[in-house]
Write an enzyme that holds these catalytic residues in place. Structure first.
Site, PDB file in Angstrom:
ATOM      1  N   SER A 143       0.831  -1.207   0.000  1.00 14.47           N
ATOM      2  CA  SER A 143       0.000   0.000   0.000  1.00 14.47           C
ATOM      3  C   SER A 143       0.867   1.260   0.000  1.00 14.47           C
ATOM      4  O   SER A 143       1.904   1.322   0.668  1.00 14.47           O
ATOM      5  CB  SER A 143      -0.894   0.007   1.238  1.00 14.47           C
ATOM      6  OG  SER A 143      -1.438   1.295   1.431  1.00 14.47           O
ATOM      7  N   THR A 182      -4.942   2.987  -7.646  1.00 13.21           N
ATOM      8  CA  THR A 182      -6.295   2.886  -7.080  1.00 13.21           C
ATOM      9  C   THR A 182      -7.118   4.081  -7.538  1.00 13.21           C
ATOM     10  O   THR A 182      -6.736   5.236  -7.307  1.00 13.21           O
ATOM     11  CB  THR A 182      -6.217   2.813  -5.539  1.00 13.21           C
ATOM     12  OG1 THR A 182      -5.484   1.625  -5.215  1.00 13.21           O
ATOM     13  CG2 THR A 182      -7.601   2.727  -4.911  1.00 13.21           C
TER      14      THR A 182
HETATM   15  C1  FNR Z   1      -7.760  -1.492   2.346  1.00 12.35           C
HETATM   16  N1  FNR Z   1      -7.758  -1.337   0.950  1.00 12.35           N
HETATM   17  C2  FNR Z   1      -6.836  -0.486   0.377  1.00 12.35           C
HETATM   18  N2  FNR Z   1      -6.788  -0.355  -0.984  1.00 12.35           N
HETATM   19  C3  FNR Z   1      -5.873   0.441  -1.559  1.00 12.35           C
HETATM   20  O1  FNR Z   1      -5.847   0.525  -2.790  1.00 12.35           O
HETATM   21  N3  FNR Z   1      -4.971   1.139  -0.790  1.00 12.35           N
HETATM   22  C4  FNR Z   1      -4.954   1.060   0.556  1.00 12.35           C
HETATM   23  O2  FNR Z   1      -4.121   1.682   1.224  1.00 12.35           O
HETATM   24  C5  FNR Z   1      -5.933   0.246   1.185  1.00 12.35           C
HETATM   25  N4  FNR Z   1      -5.973   0.139   2.535  1.00 12.35           N
HETATM   26  C6  FNR Z   1      -6.854  -0.730   3.138  1.00 12.35           C
HETATM   27  C7  FNR Z   1      -6.835  -0.897   4.514  1.00 12.35           C
HETATM   28  C8  FNR Z   1      -7.677  -1.816   5.123  1.00 12.35           C
HETATM   29  C9  FNR Z   1      -7.625  -2.006   6.612  1.00 12.35           C
HETATM   30  C10 FNR Z   1      -8.569  -2.589   4.326  1.00 12.35           C
HETATM   31  C11 FNR Z   1      -9.470  -3.629   4.949  1.00 12.35           C
HETATM   32  C12 FNR Z   1      -8.602  -2.423   2.964  1.00 12.35           C
HETATM   33  C13 FNR Z   1      -8.644  -2.159   0.088  1.00 12.35           C
HETATM   34  C14 FNR Z   1      -7.971  -3.489  -0.268  1.00 12.35           C
HETATM   35  O3  FNR Z   1      -6.904  -3.307  -1.155  1.00 12.35           O
HETATM   36  C15 FNR Z   1      -8.940  -4.471  -0.954  1.00 12.35           C
HETATM   37  O4  FNR Z   1      -9.528  -3.845  -2.063  1.00 12.35           O
HETATM   38  C16 FNR Z   1     -10.031  -5.004  -0.032  1.00 12.35           C
HETATM   39  O5  FNR Z   1      -9.567  -5.156   1.283  1.00 12.35           O
HETATM   40  C17 FNR Z   1     -10.540  -6.338  -0.553  1.00 12.35           C
HETATM   41  O6  FNR Z   1     -11.610  -6.805   0.201  1.00 12.35           O
HETATM   42  P1  FNR Z   1     -11.463  -7.857   1.415  1.00 12.35           P
HETATM   43  O7  FNR Z   1     -10.532  -8.959   0.951  1.00 12.35           O
HETATM   44  O8  FNR Z   1     -10.924  -7.100   2.572  1.00 12.35           O
HETATM   45  O9  FNR Z   1     -12.867  -8.315   1.593  1.00 12.35           O
END
Ligand code: FNR
Length: 360
Positions: A108, A157
């Site tokens: 990330s 993203t």
């Molecule tokens: C995320 N996600 C996310 N996506 C992204 O592009 N940059 C980021 O910094 C983050 N940070 C983040 C933190 C936390 C705590 C969560 C739960 C999610 C989204 C992540 O990449 C992904 O799309 C989802 O988490 C997928 O769904 P599930 O597997 O959590 O159900």
């Protein structure tokens, strides 16, 4: 004696016990009514499998490739920020666990360790997730650092022009965790005024004017392939291919952005059809079982990414926990393939799943 979880949901339970409520809510929660959060899981439960029998399944091969890189299975690590909230060694041990499982981790942008620190943990294929800041120079600098530290692709993203409204974080007065990658690049003092400052931080930094023409700018500052993460419609999938991306991630950000966006598994097929093989389509959102991975592959995903399950593993048992979560899903996928009559990934087809009225 501490229990050794046997599935992702038991890891979630352990994580809940291990973490302060504020952090658990931040990790597990979704936007507003959390309708999409529920739907990401329930839409998977509406899809049944159509197993084929008397197929030789004495050997199951889960290996696959993405952008020319080998992976032991089509299960990757999604970018999740601020992993220090879950475990003091955060992204460092997640990176090691992903490498041990021979899979790709997407780091990330909002990592609690720097690109350089994560790169120095071990040799592995890794991608870097990017947000575009109003201050383009900051995003450009991070792309350069990812490239020079051996990251192999940029995952842009595109579903976060602003932060989704996550009410648990507002109630808990969740404060934006430090983003190590920004040290020295940004000094920002967002006043929380007694509430959560996540939204204020995002609206001061993220560039809401980002549009398709900017893909050209990102391509001009790096030689790395660019994947766009956050596509939910055929229209945008077509635009992404026209813009020259190297891959698409069907994602609703784990239901943390727009509530009442569709479950990702419900729109995967629409996107796959629009892309028509031009670039690989990845998938995330609600994957908790090997059968979920199988369903996504049957609908045309090249690979899936897991977000929360990894963070739950990390919170519950550190590096071992992340490794176990990935291994458990791999083992479940392997068994599903055997029981459904699919000895290799390419054998998994649309005919191996069934949906009521064929509606997703
Ligand atoms: C995320 N996600 C996310 N996506 C992204 O592009 N940059 C980021 O910094 C983050 N940070 C983040 C933190 C936390 C705590 C969560 C739960 C999610 C989204 C992540 O990449 C992904 O799309 C989802 O988490 C997928 O769904 P599930 O597997 O959590 O159900």
């Amino acid at each position: 004696m501490e229990i050794d979880p046997v599935n992702v949901s038991e890891f979630q339970e352990l994580a809940k016990q291990a973490l302060p409520k504020m952090y658990y809510d931040y990790i597990s929660g979704g936007a507003e009514d959390q309708f999409t959060l529920k739907e990401n899981i329930e839409a998977f439960q509406r899809i049944m499998l159509r197993p084929r029998v008397l197929v030789d399944v004495s050997k199951i091969d889960m290996s696959t490739t993405l952008l020319g890189y080998d992976m032991s299975s089509p299960i990757m690590v999604a970018p999740t920020g601020a992993q220090k909230l879950a475990h003091p060694e955060g992204e460092l041990v997640t990176a090691k666990a992903a490498a041990a499982c021979n899979t790709i981790m997407v780091l990330s942008f909002s990592s609690s360790y720097t690109i350089e620190e994560v790169a120095s943990t071990c040799n592995a294929i890794r991608f870097f997730q990017l947000y575009i800041f109003k201050r383009r120079d900051i995003s450009a600098k991070l792309v350069q650092r990812a490239e020079s530290n051996g990251f192999r692709a940029i995952v842009l993203t595109v579903d976060t022009p602003r932060l989704g409204r996550r009410e648990a974080d507002i109630k808990n007065k969740m404060i934006a965790p430090k983003i190590s990658n920004l040290e020295g690049l940004l000094s920002l003092d967002v006043d929380a005024e007694g509430g959560s400052n996540l939204e204020a931080f995002a609206s001061e930094t993220l560039d809401p004017s980002l549009s398709w023409k900017d893909i050209g700018w990102i391509k001009s500052i790096t030689n790395l392939p660019i994947l766009v993460k956050g596509i939910l419609t055929a229209e945008d999938a077509t635009k992404a291919v026209e813009a020259g991306v190297s891959g698409i991630v069907v994602s609703n950000h784990g239901a943390r952005q727009l509530d009442y966006a569709p479950a990702t598994i419900s729109v995967l097929e629409e996107v796959v059809k629009a892309v028509s093989g031009a670039v690989p389509v990845l998938f995330d959102g609600g994957v908790r079982r090997g059968t979920d991975v199988f369903k996504a592959l049957a609908l045309g995903a090249k690979a899936v990414m897991i977000g929360r399950p990894v963070v739950y593993g990390l919170a519950a048992k550190g590096e071992y926990g992340v490794r176990r979560v990935i291994e458990m899903l791999q083992n479940e996928l392997e068994l599903t393939m055997a029981l459904a009559g699919c000895p290799s990934i390419k054998d998994i087809t649309r005919n191996h799943i069934w949906t009521k009225h064929n509606r997703l």
